[in-house]
Design a protein around this motif. Structure first.
Motif, PDB file in Angstrom:
ATOM      1  N   LYS A  70      12.303  -4.954  -5.692  1.00  0.00           N
ATOM      2  CA  LYS A  70      11.221  -5.949  -5.618  1.00  0.00           C
ATOM      3  C   LYS A  70      11.553  -7.027  -4.593  1.00  0.00           C
ATOM      4  CE  LYS A  70       9.308  -5.436 -10.215  1.00  0.00           C
ATOM      5  NZ  LYS A  70       9.074  -6.073 -11.515  1.00  0.00           N
ATOM      6  N   GLN A  71      12.795  -7.462  -4.582  1.00  0.00           N
ATOM      7  CA  GLN A  71      13.227  -8.478  -3.619  1.00  0.00           C
ATOM      8  C   GLN A  71      13.105  -7.937  -2.194  1.00  0.00           C
ATOM      9  OE1 GLN A  71      17.289  -9.669  -4.049  1.00  0.00           O
ATOM     10  NE2 GLN A  71      17.168 -11.172  -2.416  1.00  0.00           N
ATOM     11  N   VAL A  72      13.512  -6.714  -1.993  1.00  0.00           N
ATOM     12  CA  VAL A  72      13.397  -6.088  -0.665  1.00  0.00           C
ATOM     13  C   VAL A  72      11.935  -6.034  -0.247  1.00  0.00           C
ATOM     14  CG1 VAL A  72      13.618  -3.893   0.567  1.00  0.00           C
ATOM     15  CG2 VAL A  72      15.525  -4.760  -0.784  1.00  0.00           C
ATOM     16  N   GLY A  73      11.080  -5.645  -1.166  1.00  0.00           N
ATOM     17  CA  GLY A  73       9.652  -5.562  -0.861  1.00  0.00           C
ATOM     18  C   GLY A  73       9.035  -6.895  -0.480  1.00  0.00           C
ATOM     19  N   ARG A  74       9.547  -7.968  -1.072  1.00  0.00           N
ATOM     20  CA  ARG A  74       9.022  -9.303  -0.749  1.00  0.00           C
ATOM     21  C   ARG A  74       9.582  -9.825   0.574  1.00  0.00           C
ATOM     22  NH1 ARG A  74       9.562 -10.160  -6.506  1.00  0.00           N
ATOM     23  NH2 ARG A  74      11.676 -10.908  -6.162  1.00  0.00           N
ATOM     24  N   SER A  75      10.777  -9.401   0.936  1.00  0.00           N
ATOM     25  CA  SER A  75      11.421  -9.992   2.110  1.00  0.00           C
ATOM     26  C   SER A  75      11.224  -9.190   3.402  1.00  0.00           C
ATOM     27  CB  SER A  75      12.919 -10.182   1.857  1.00  0.00           C
ATOM     28  OG  SER A  75      13.552  -8.946   1.648  1.00  0.00           O
ATOM     29  N   HIS A  76      10.650  -8.018   3.317  1.00  0.00           N
ATOM     30  CA  HIS A  76      10.403  -7.213   4.516  1.00  0.00           C
ATOM     31  C   HIS A  76       8.927  -6.871   4.596  1.00  0.00           C
ATOM     32  CE1 HIS A  76      14.700  -6.638   3.904  1.00  0.00           C
ATOM     33  NE2 HIS A  76      14.758  -6.459   5.204  1.00  0.00           N
ATOM     34  N   GLN A  77       8.441  -6.794   5.807  1.00  0.00           N
ATOM     35  CA  GLN A  77       7.053  -6.396   5.997  1.00  0.00           C
ATOM     36  C   GLN A  77       6.938  -4.903   5.716  1.00  0.00           C
ATOM     37  OE1 GLN A  77       5.445  -7.840   9.685  1.00  0.00           O
ATOM     38  NE2 GLN A  77       6.771  -9.622   9.627  1.00  0.00           N
ATOM     39  N   ARG A  78       5.792  -4.508   5.219  1.00  0.00           N
ATOM     40  CA  ARG A  78       5.598  -3.120   4.833  1.00  0.00           C
ATOM     41  C   ARG A  78       4.463  -2.483   5.615  1.00  0.00           C
ATOM     42  NH1 ARG A  78       6.194  -6.431   0.909  1.00  0.00           N
ATOM     43  NH2 ARG A  78       4.012  -6.561   0.407  1.00  0.00           N
ATOM     44  N   VAL A  79       4.555  -1.178   5.752  1.00  0.00           N
ATOM     45  CA  VAL A  79       3.526  -0.406   6.435  1.00  0.00           C
ATOM     46  C   VAL A  79       3.186   0.792   5.569  1.00  0.00           C
ATOM     47  CG1 VAL A  79       2.978   0.848   8.550  1.00  0.00           C
ATOM     48  CG2 VAL A  79       4.621  -1.032   8.636  1.00  0.00           C
ATOM     49  N   PRO A  80       1.985   0.958   5.074  1.00  0.00           N
ATOM     50  CA  PRO A  80       0.944  -0.013   4.828  1.00  0.00           C
ATOM     51  C   PRO A  80       1.002  -0.618   3.420  1.00  0.00           C
ATOM     52  CG  PRO A  80       0.021   2.160   4.579  1.00  0.00           C
ATOM     53  CD  PRO A  80       1.501   2.308   4.927  1.00  0.00           C
ATOM     54  N   SER A  81       1.082   0.183   2.337  1.00  0.00           N
ATOM     55  CA  SER A  81       0.934  -0.359   0.990  1.00  0.00           C
ATOM     56  C   SER A  81       2.109   0.008   0.091  1.00  0.00           C
ATOM     57  CB  SER A  81      -0.363   0.172   0.372  1.00  0.00           C
ATOM     58  OG  SER A  81      -0.376  -0.054  -1.002  1.00  0.00           O
ATOM     59  N   ILE A  82       2.704  -0.998  -0.519  1.00  0.00           N
ATOM     60  CA  ILE A  82       3.813  -0.747  -1.435  1.00  0.00           C
ATOM     61  C   ILE A  82       3.324  -0.022  -2.692  1.00  0.00           C
ATOM     62  CG2 ILE A  82       3.767  -2.931  -2.694  1.00  0.00           C
ATOM     63  CD1 ILE A  82       6.880  -2.880  -2.350  1.00  0.00           C
ATOM     64  N   GLU A  83       2.092  -0.268  -3.085  1.00  0.00           N
ATOM     65  CA  GLU A  83       1.540   0.403  -4.265  1.00  0.00           C
ATOM     66  C   GLU A  83       1.425   1.909  -4.003  1.00  0.00           C
ATOM     67  OE1 GLU A  83       0.190   1.058  -8.059  1.00  0.00           O
ATOM     68  OE2 GLU A  83       1.253  -0.632  -7.191  1.00  0.00           O
ATOM     69  N   TRP A  84       1.036   2.278  -2.794  1.00  0.00           N
ATOM     70  CA  TRP A  84       0.965   3.690  -2.447  1.00  0.00           C
ATOM     71  C   TRP A  84       2.336   4.324  -2.570  1.00  0.00           C
ATOM     72  CZ3 TRP A  84       3.199   7.158   0.758  1.00  0.00           C
ATOM     73  CH2 TRP A  84       2.559   8.387   0.898  1.00  0.00           C
ATOM     74  N   ALA A  85       3.365   3.643  -2.118  1.00  0.00           N
ATOM     75  CA  ALA A  85       4.734   4.168  -2.189  1.00  0.00           C
ATOM     76  C   ALA A  85       5.171   4.355  -3.632  1.00  0.00           C
ATOM     77  CB  ALA A  85       5.694   3.229  -1.470  1.00  0.00           C
ATOM     78  N   ARG A  86       4.842   3.403  -4.484  1.00  0.00           N
ATOM     79  CA  ARG A  86       5.202   3.504  -5.900  1.00  0.00           C
ATOM     80  C   ARG A  86       4.556   4.742  -6.528  1.00  0.00           C
ATOM     81  NH1 ARG A  86       3.794   2.542 -10.911  1.00  0.00           N
ATOM     82  NH2 ARG A  86       1.670   1.939 -10.460  1.00  0.00           N
ATOM     83  N   MET A  87       3.280   4.932  -6.269  1.00  0.00           N
ATOM     84  CA  MET A  87       2.572   6.090  -6.822  1.00  0.00           C
ATOM     85  C   MET A  87       3.142   7.394  -6.270  1.00  0.00           C
ATOM     86  SD  MET A  87       0.537   4.828  -8.963  1.00  0.00           S
ATOM     87  CE  MET A  87      -0.442   6.256  -9.336  1.00  0.00           C
ATOM     88  N   TRP A  88       3.440   7.435  -4.983  1.00  0.00           N
ATOM     89  CA  TRP A  88       4.009   8.625  -4.347  1.00  0.00           C
ATOM     90  C   TRP A  88       5.330   8.998  -4.994  1.00  0.00           C
ATOM     91  CZ3 TRP A  88       8.571   8.823  -1.417  1.00  0.00           C
ATOM     92  CH2 TRP A  88       8.776  10.022  -0.728  1.00  0.00           C
ATOM     93  N   SER A  89       6.200   7.999  -5.215  1.00  0.00           N
ATOM     94  CA  SER A  89       7.507   8.286  -5.784  1.00  0.00           C
ATOM     95  C   SER A  89       7.394   8.790  -7.213  1.00  0.00           C
ATOM     96  CB  SER A  89       8.412   7.060  -5.721  1.00  0.00           C
ATOM     97  OG  SER A  89       7.940   6.030  -6.562  1.00  0.00           O
ATOM     98  N   LEU A  90       6.483   8.219  -7.978  1.00  0.00           N
ATOM     99  CA  LEU A  90       6.298   8.681  -9.355  1.00  0.00           C
ATOM    100  C   LEU A  90       5.734  10.099  -9.399  1.00  0.00           C
ATOM    101  CD1 LEU A  90       4.986   5.402 -11.024  1.00  0.00           C
ATOM    102  CD2 LEU A  90       7.237   6.474 -11.292  1.00  0.00           C
ATOM    103  N   MET A  91       4.820  10.399  -8.485  1.00  0.00           N
ATOM    104  CA  MET A  91       4.283  11.766  -8.439  1.00  0.00           C
ATOM    105  C   MET A  91       5.379  12.762  -8.092  1.00  0.00           C
ATOM    106  SD  MET A  91       0.430  11.432  -6.807  1.00  0.00           S
ATOM    107  CE  MET A  91       1.066  11.272  -5.175  1.00  0.00           C
ATOM    108  N   LEU A  92       6.237  12.436  -7.154  1.00  0.00           N
ATOM    109  CA  LEU A  92       7.340  13.324  -6.808  1.00  0.00           C
ATOM    110  C   LEU A  92       8.319  13.485  -7.966  1.00  0.00           C
ATOM    111  CD1 LEU A  92       8.334  12.345  -3.167  1.00  0.00           C
ATOM    112  CD2 LEU A  92       7.251  14.446  -3.921  1.00  0.00           C
ATOM    113  N   PHE A  93       8.619  12.390  -8.624  1.00  0.00           N
ATOM    114  CA  PHE A  93       9.599  12.424  -9.709  1.00  0.00           C
ATOM    115  C   PHE A  93       9.107  13.279 -10.875  1.00  0.00           C
ATOM    116  CE2 PHE A  93      11.418  10.750 -13.640  1.00  0.00           C
ATOM    117  CZ  PHE A  93      12.754  11.000 -13.380  1.00  0.00           C
ATOM    118  N   PHE A  94       7.833  13.135 -11.235  1.00  0.00           N
ATOM    119  CA  PHE A  94       7.307  13.816 -12.409  1.00  0.00           C
ATOM    120  C   PHE A  94       6.673  15.167 -12.078  1.00  0.00           C
ATOM    121  CE2 PHE A  94       7.444   9.401 -13.913  1.00  0.00           C
ATOM    122  CZ  PHE A  94       8.273   9.594 -15.008  1.00  0.00           C
ATOM    123  N   ALA A  95       6.712  15.578 -10.819  1.00  0.00           N
ATOM    124  CA  ALA A  95       6.110  16.869 -10.416  1.00  0.00           C
ATOM    125  C   ALA A  95       6.955  18.039 -10.923  1.00  0.00           C
ATOM    126  CB  ALA A  95       5.980  16.932  -8.911  1.00  0.00           C
TER     127      ALA A  95
END
Length: 95
Positions: A70-95
């Motif tokens: 969370k700290q990393v996400g706040r201190s670095h600019q992101r391309v494009p959406s952190i929410e998309w990354a969260r969903m992507w990682s959960l889909m991969l983990f639970f696939a």
């Protein structure tokens, strides 16, 4: 401007034990006010690691890494959406 790889952002988490070249890179970019970016893939890979650690039963470590992420996400600019990354990682983990 730099787009940081997962390995680089993970390495700097080690603090004083991090690779000297990585530490120097971050010191230089900080001193020169260089923009650092994280891709959604990097955020997703880091989040996936947190979920793997949680799944193996190490909740304390998962919480520590989750707070760091969370700290990393706040201190670095992101391309494009952190929410998309969260969903992507959960889909991969639970696939």
């Amino acid at each position: 401007m730099y787009l940081l790889d997962t390995d680089v952002i993970s390495e700097i988490r080690k603090g004083d034990k991090a690779n000297p070249g990585v530490r120097a890179f971050f010191a230089d970019t900080s001193r020169e006010s260089v923009d650092l970016y994280l891709s959604v893939v990097t955020i997703g890979e880091l989040r996936q690691s947190v979920e793997r650690i949680r799944h193996r039963g190490d909740d304390a470590q998962a919480k520590r890494l989750g707070r760091w992420l969370k700290q990393v996400g706040r201190s670095h600019q992101r391309v494009p959406s952190i929410e998309w990354a969260r969903m992507w990682s959960l889909m991969l983990f639970f696939a």
